[in-house]
Enzyme design. Sequence first.
Site, PDB file in Angstrom:
ATOM      1  N   ASP A 159      68.828  91.738   2.622  1.00 60.12           N
ATOM      2  CA  ASP A 159      69.742  91.305   3.685  1.00 60.12           C
ATOM      3  C   ASP A 159      69.753  89.783   3.796  1.00 60.12           C
ATOM      4  OD1 ASP A 159      71.590  91.692   5.673  1.00 60.12           O
ATOM      5  OD2 ASP A 159      70.109  92.005   7.249  1.00 60.12           O
ATOM      6  N   LEU A 216      59.355 101.033 -15.444  1.00 61.48           N
ATOM      7  CA  LEU A 216      59.704 100.826 -14.032  1.00 61.48           C
ATOM      8  C   LEU A 216      61.006 101.578 -13.757  1.00 61.48           C
ATOM      9  CD1 LEU A 216      59.720  99.221 -11.264  1.00 61.48           C
ATOM     10  CD2 LEU A 216      60.898  97.386 -12.474  1.00 61.48           C
ATOM     11  N   HIS A 227      76.557  86.990  -1.974  1.00 62.42           N
ATOM     12  CA  HIS A 227      76.353  88.242  -2.718  1.00 62.42           C
ATOM     13  C   HIS A 227      76.144  87.951  -4.202  1.00 62.42           C
ATOM     14  CE1 HIS A 227      77.168  90.341   0.890  1.00 62.42           C
ATOM     15  NE2 HIS A 227      78.478  90.180   0.896  1.00 62.42           N
TER      16      HIS A 227
HETATM   17  C1  IPE Z   1      71.724  96.870   5.441  1.00 64.90           C
HETATM   18  O1  IPE Z   1      72.203  95.586   5.721  1.00 64.90           O
HETATM   19  C2  IPE Z   1      72.368  97.418   4.228  1.00 64.90           C
HETATM   20  C3  IPE Z   1      72.165  96.696   2.967  1.00 64.90           C
HETATM   21  C4  IPE Z   1      71.363  95.707   2.749  1.00 64.90           C
HETATM   22  C5  IPE Z   1      72.933  97.195   1.877  1.00 64.90           C
HETATM   23  P1  IPE Z   1      73.311  95.317   6.829  1.00 64.90           P
HETATM   24  O2  IPE Z   1      73.459  93.861   6.922  1.00 64.90           O
HETATM   25  O3  IPE Z   1      74.521  96.112   6.540  1.00 64.90           O
HETATM   26  O4  IPE Z   1      72.598  95.914   8.134  1.00 64.90           O
HETATM   27  P2  IPE Z   1      72.952  95.724   9.674  1.00 64.90           P
HETATM   28  O5  IPE Z   1      74.395  96.052   9.835  1.00 64.90           O
HETATM   29  O6  IPE Z   1      72.676  94.299  10.027  1.00 64.90           O
HETATM   30  O7  IPE Z   1      72.022  96.661  10.380  1.00 64.90           O
HETATM   31  C1  IPE Z   2      73.185  92.028   2.530  1.00 68.25           C
HETATM   32  O1  IPE Z   2      73.609  90.808   3.022  1.00 68.25           O
HETATM   33  C2  IPE Z   2      74.095  92.572   1.453  1.00 68.25           C
HETATM   34  C3  IPE Z   2      74.883  93.759   1.874  1.00 68.25           C
HETATM   35  C4  IPE Z   2      74.806  94.371   3.006  1.00 68.25           C
HETATM   36  C5  IPE Z   2      75.822  94.247   0.890  1.00 68.25           C
HETATM   37  P1  IPE Z   2      74.647  90.714   4.216  1.00 68.25           P
HETATM   38  O2  IPE Z   2      76.021  90.676   3.663  1.00 68.25           O
HETATM   39  O3  IPE Z   2      74.395  91.789   5.203  1.00 68.25           O
HETATM   40  O4  IPE Z   2      74.276  89.300   4.825  1.00 68.25           O
HETATM   41  P2  IPE Z   2      74.206  88.917   6.356  1.00 68.25           P
HETATM   42  O5  IPE Z   2      73.264  89.889   7.021  1.00 68.25           O
HETATM   43  O6  IPE Z   2      75.588  89.001   6.920  1.00 68.25           O
HETATM   44  O7  IPE Z   2      73.653  87.533   6.348  1.00 68.25           O
HETATM   45 MG    MG Z   3      73.257  91.911   6.885  1.00 59.60          MG
END
Ligand code: IPE
Ligand code: IPE
Ligand code: MG
Length: 252
Positions: free
Chosen positions: A25, A136, A42
């Site tokens: 995240d 792995l 990303h």
């Molecule tokens: C959780 O991250 C899902 C992934 C990393 C794929 P999100 O950024 O979507 O989670 P929330 O919405 O903050 O809980």
């Molecule tokens: C995690 O990073 C990747 C996915 C959920 C695909 P985010 O896109 O949730 O990044 P933040 O949380 O908005 O910084």
């Molecule tokens: Mg996020």
Amino acid sequence: MKHTSSTRAVPETSGVPRHIAIIMDGNGRWATKRFMPRVAGHAKGVETVRTVVEACALRGVEYLTLFAFSSENWRRPAEEVSVLMRLFMTALDREVSKMHVNGIRLKVVGDLSRFDLKLQQMIADAERKTADNKRLTVTVCANYGGRWDIMQAVGKMVAAYPGMANFTEEQLAPYLSMSYAPEPDLFIRTGGEKRISNYLLWQLAYTELFFTETYWPDFDAKALDEAILSYGSRERRFGRTSEQLLEPQKAS
Ligand code: IPE
Ligand code: IPE
Ligand code: MG
């Protein structure tokens, strides 16, 4: 291989977890902080995946599970979703052969039926190609949700035992989407949020949790070692007392 529930047996504790599950995240915030579009985060995040996969292989981790796209992430702007899908395809295209050479098995779990047929095909090919690799196992959770996983497993289990009304955890386990792996020993969430976000709800029952403020694109081998070090200092009791852990293990 069959794995009994890790809530029963106290696994051998060596410093290195057998199974690490990560919520990757913070990609969006990493990019926003740099005045870049979220999708740039990303793209950088894909590079971190490569680094962490390599680091896990070198450290003898047997299973690495990565949350790439949750069942709730469809709620994001269509443009971001489509970039994520494209990045997934490009990564598969570029990385699978290298993973194969390095003895890595790739698995993708989640409700894949909602993805493009082309992507579904690429996933199937990648899984087939790497199926016999033993070093792995990297599992990518895509359109995955912990509740979805439990519900699809319950559906299959009920269908497998017609007329039966009472079930055990052991009867459900083979239908969960990660039945091929032991439950995670260590959970890592980057990006500062302290929640599970519908990740492996069943499987995380007794997993050690590690949260870090570091955004996923900044996470690296050193950050991984910090998490592993923290894991190594935990006492996993699974309901028992500290004193009991010193005694020779009895069944259940
Ligand atoms: C959780 O991250 C899902 C992934 C990393 C794929 P999100 O950024 O979507 O989670 P929330 O919405 O903050 O809980
Ligand atoms: C995690 O990073 C990747 C996915 C959920 C695909 P985010 O896109 O949730 O990044 P933040 O949380 O908005 O910084
Ligand atoms: Mg996020």
